[in-house]
Design a protein around this motif. Structure first.
Motif, PDB file in Angstrom:
ATOM      1  N   UNK A 125       8.871 -12.666   2.260  1.00 41.42           N
ATOM      2  CA  UNK A 125       8.088 -11.765   3.096  1.00 41.42           C
ATOM      3  C   UNK A 125       6.797 -11.390   2.368  1.00 41.42           C
ATOM      4  N   UNK A 126       5.801 -10.959   3.126  1.00 41.17           N
ATOM      5  CA  UNK A 126       4.518 -10.575   2.547  1.00 41.17           C
ATOM      6  C   UNK A 126       4.630  -9.246   1.816  1.00 41.17           C
ATOM      7  N   UNK A 127       4.054  -9.188   0.605  1.00 43.06           N
ATOM      8  CA  UNK A 127       3.947  -7.919  -0.115  1.00 43.06           C
ATOM      9  C   UNK A 127       2.652  -7.933  -0.913  1.00 43.06           C
ATOM     10  N   UNK A 128       2.256  -6.773  -1.449  1.00 49.08           N
ATOM     11  CA  UNK A 128       0.925  -6.607  -2.006  1.00 49.08           C
ATOM     12  C   UNK A 128       0.976  -6.183  -3.474  1.00 49.08           C
ATOM     13  N   UNK A 129      -0.219  -6.123  -4.079  1.00 51.17           N
ATOM     14  CA  UNK A 129      -0.355  -5.631  -5.445  1.00 51.17           C
ATOM     15  C   UNK A 129      -0.218  -4.113  -5.489  1.00 51.17           C
ATOM     16  N   UNK A 130       0.326  -3.599  -6.556  1.00 56.05           N
ATOM     17  CA  UNK A 130       0.292  -2.157  -6.788  1.00 56.05           C
ATOM     18  C   UNK A 130      -1.179  -1.727  -6.853  1.00 56.05           C
ATOM     19  N   UNK A 131      -1.516  -0.717  -6.055  1.00 60.41           N
ATOM     20  CA  UNK A 131      -2.880  -0.210  -6.036  1.00 60.41           C
ATOM     21  C   UNK A 131      -3.776  -0.861  -5.008  1.00 60.41           C
ATOM     22  N   UNK A 132      -3.248  -1.834  -4.251  1.00 56.13           N
ATOM     23  CA  UNK A 132      -4.119  -2.587  -3.347  1.00 56.13           C
ATOM     24  C   UNK A 132      -4.339  -1.910  -2.001  1.00 56.13           C
TER      25      UNK A 132
ATOM     26  N   UNK B 122      -9.408 -16.222  -1.244  1.00 50.48           N
ATOM     27  CA  UNK B 122      -8.130 -15.509  -1.131  1.00 50.48           C
ATOM     28  C   UNK B 122      -7.695 -14.871  -2.440  1.00 50.48           C
ATOM     29  N   UNK B 123      -8.656 -14.390  -3.218  1.00 50.65           N
ATOM     30  CA  UNK B 123      -8.329 -13.698  -4.464  1.00 50.65           C
ATOM     31  C   UNK B 123      -8.869 -12.271  -4.489  1.00 50.65           C
ATOM     32  N   UNK B 124      -9.384 -11.798  -3.353  1.00 48.06           N
ATOM     33  CA  UNK B 124      -9.954 -10.449  -3.308  1.00 48.06           C
ATOM     34  C   UNK B 124      -8.880  -9.382  -3.498  1.00 48.06           C
ATOM     35  N   UNK B 125      -7.618  -9.683  -3.154  1.00 51.02           N
ATOM     36  CA  UNK B 125      -6.529  -8.714  -3.335  1.00 51.02           C
ATOM     37  C   UNK B 125      -6.457  -8.233  -4.775  1.00 51.02           C
ATOM     38  N   UNK B 126      -6.642  -9.157  -5.708  1.00 51.00           N
ATOM     39  CA  UNK B 126      -6.564  -8.810  -7.127  1.00 51.00           C
ATOM     40  C   UNK B 126      -7.731  -7.921  -7.533  1.00 51.00           C
ATOM     41  N   UNK B 127      -8.903  -8.184  -6.967  1.00 53.50           N
ATOM     42  CA  UNK B 127     -10.072  -7.351  -7.255  1.00 53.50           C
ATOM     43  C   UNK B 127      -9.835  -5.925  -6.759  1.00 53.50           C
ATOM     44  N   UNK B 128      -9.369  -5.793  -5.527  1.00 51.66           N
ATOM     45  CA  UNK B 128      -9.168  -4.479  -4.927  1.00 51.66           C
ATOM     46  C   UNK B 128      -8.113  -3.684  -5.687  1.00 51.66           C
ATOM     47  N   UNK B 129      -7.037  -4.368  -6.082  1.00 51.39           N
ATOM     48  CA  UNK B 129      -5.961  -3.651  -6.776  1.00 51.39           C
ATOM     49  C   UNK B 129      -6.401  -3.151  -8.149  1.00 51.39           C
ATOM     50  N   UNK B 130      -7.459  -3.746  -8.717  1.00 52.51           N
ATOM     51  CA  UNK B 130      -7.936  -3.337 -10.041  1.00 52.51           C
ATOM     52  C   UNK B 130      -8.861  -2.129  -9.981  1.00 52.51           C
ATOM     53  N   UNK B 131      -9.241  -1.717  -8.760  1.00 48.09           N
ATOM     54  CA  UNK B 131     -10.185  -0.610  -8.601  1.00 48.09           C
ATOM     55  C   UNK B 131      -9.464   0.720  -8.452  1.00 48.09           C
ATOM     56  N   UNK B 132     -10.065   1.773  -8.978  1.00 48.96           N
ATOM     57  CA  UNK B 132      -9.537   3.122  -8.752  1.00 48.96           C
ATOM     58  C   UNK B 132      -9.963   3.576  -7.359  1.00 48.96           C
ATOM     59  N   UNK B 133      -9.212   4.525  -6.811  1.00 47.61           N
ATOM     60  CA  UNK B 133      -9.556   5.043  -5.499  1.00 47.61           C
ATOM     61  C   UNK B 133     -10.924   5.724  -5.548  1.00 47.61           C
ATOM     62  N   UNK B 134     -11.735   5.477  -4.540  1.00 47.76           N
ATOM     63  CA  UNK B 134     -13.059   6.088  -4.498  1.00 47.76           C
ATOM     64  C   UNK B 134     -13.978   5.328  -3.561  1.00 47.76           C
ATOM     65  N   UNK B 135     -15.229   5.738  -3.469  1.00 44.93           N
ATOM     66  CA  UNK B 135     -16.181   5.125  -2.540  1.00 44.93           C
ATOM     67  C   UNK B 135     -16.372   3.625  -2.749  1.00 44.93           C
TER      68      UNK B 135
END
Length: 386
Positions: free
Chosen positions: A75-82, A278-291
């Motif tokens: 099943x589909x699942x995501x990165x922590x923080x994504x 299809x590697x943007x998920x990893x970029x997003x998960x590496x970011x802290x919450x914010x603008x």
């Protein structure tokens, strides 16, 4: 955890009514096969359509009964923080029951056909290089063959990762190998617990992915390793929580090797490249919450939507060229030249015969977007029009 296992009719409805999901039809061993997957899909695409199982989901028709046998994958699942549901605040208090080495290869499963034959498949192909290599390993290794057949007899899907020096993404591996990563009940979607999977695999001398001991069953500890690990032979971890939710954690070192972090990684043209690769998920998960994260998530959704739409349009236009215009280039050009952005791509590929039109369309659209967004200025202009 209860898994929403889609029926064939439900899959067809989702694929027919959304651009994020699609169906590929083929014939394998003389049997009709339908395979369902996603293109560049967001969390909303999965939640709105209850489509977390629409990931290489495969149906095989039995001509004797007319029934379609469902073959599930992961099943589909995501990165922590994504994304929502996988943010640190969403999972930080959950108990971890399993931590596995996340292998950097290709997922493989095996499908049994009505005549009893068994074929290996990658996520969406029985004929990809990875699928054919898996079939070779199945045929040549009695342990793998007996194990796969035994599990299929029990109604359990054995899910492997194919790793090889010839299938290297970032992490280096040796010779061709199938490593068992999961055992999953075909009718319920339930995953075997670690000790049971490893016990069954051990009886057949099947190599499994590494399970880390209880020291690793601490999310904070894993996040420290994520930031500090310098191992070249590791992509990261797959975490299973007590409620059945799964999540990925990739090490920062892996992301650096992959070129996904660094001072220039957040330029618009490089972000668009990460999206279509299809590697943007990893970029997003590496970011802290914010603008900044909100802006990149919004950009990702827009590019993904446009990417999916162009694939559908390319396939539609190519179909019209052959079926409606009977390959009359002049008439087709009068209708679409300078009026549709996929016209040029269809003309350039009109003399090519495709075995897999979906994969070809993805490649055509990917290159089209990359060509339009080569420079930072081009990328910004492209985004302003979305």
């Amino acid at each position: 955890m209860e898994f929403f296992l889609l029926t064939r009719d439900e899959c067809k409805k989702i694929a027919d009514n959304t651009e994020a999901f699609y169906c590929t039809t083929t014939t394998v061993n003389g049997y009709d096969v339908e395979m369902y997957d996603y293109r560049l899909a967001s969390l909303t695409d999965f939640t709105d359509n209850k489509a977390f199982e629409m990931r290489g989901l495969t149906f095989v028709k039995d001509p004797a009964t007319g029934l379609w046998d469902r073959n599930i994958l992961l099943n589909k699942f995501f990165n922590v923080g994504q994304t929502i549901g996988w943010l640190l605040d969403d999972v930080k208090d959950k108990r971890i029951v399993r931590v596995q080495d996340k292998l950097d290869g290709s997922v493989i499963s095996f499908v049994r056909f009505p005549d009893g034959s068994v074929r290996g498949k990658s996520k969406m192909s029985f004929t990809s290089t990875q699928a054919e290599k898996a079939q070779e390993l199945y045929e040549a290794n009695d342990n793998i063959k007996q194990f796969v057949n035994y599990m299929l007899d029990l109604g359990v899907v054995p899910i492997f990762e194919y790793i090889s020096m010839h299938n290297q993404i970032v992490v280096p591996y040796g010779e061709d190998e199938l490593r068992l990563i999961q055992l999953r009940e075909k009718d319920t979607g339930e995953y075997y617990r670690a000790f049971l999977m490893n016990d069954v695999a051990g009886r057949f001398n099947i190599t499994t992915t590494e399970d880390f001991d209880e020291d690793y069953h601490d999310l904070n500890y894993l996040l420290v390793i994520k930031e500090t690990s310098k191992r070249n032979d590791m992509e990261g971890f797959v975490v299973t929580f007590e409620d059945g939710q799964m999540a990925k954690i990739k090490t920062d070192h892996y992301l650096v090797q992959h070129g996904l972090v660094g001072p220039d990684a957040f330029r618009e043209n490089l972000l668009i490249e990460a999206i279509v690769n299809e590697s943007i998920d990893d970029v997003i998960s590496a970011l802290v919450e914010g603008p900044k994260k909100t802006l990149i998530v919004d950009m990702t959704n827009k590019v993904q939507h446009h990417f999916n739409h162009l694939i559908v349009e390319y396939k539609r236009l190519r179909g019209e060229f052959f079926n409606k215009y009977n390959e009359d280039r002049k008439e087709f050009a009068l209708k679409y030249s300078n009026k549709h952005e996929m016209f040029g791509a269809v003309m350039k590929t009109s003399n090519t015969s495709f075995r897999d039109i979906e994969e070809t369309a993805k490649g055509v659209v990917k290159q089209y977007i990359l060509n339009k967004t080569k420079s930072l200025g081009d990328a910004k202009a492209y985004l302003e029009k979305l």
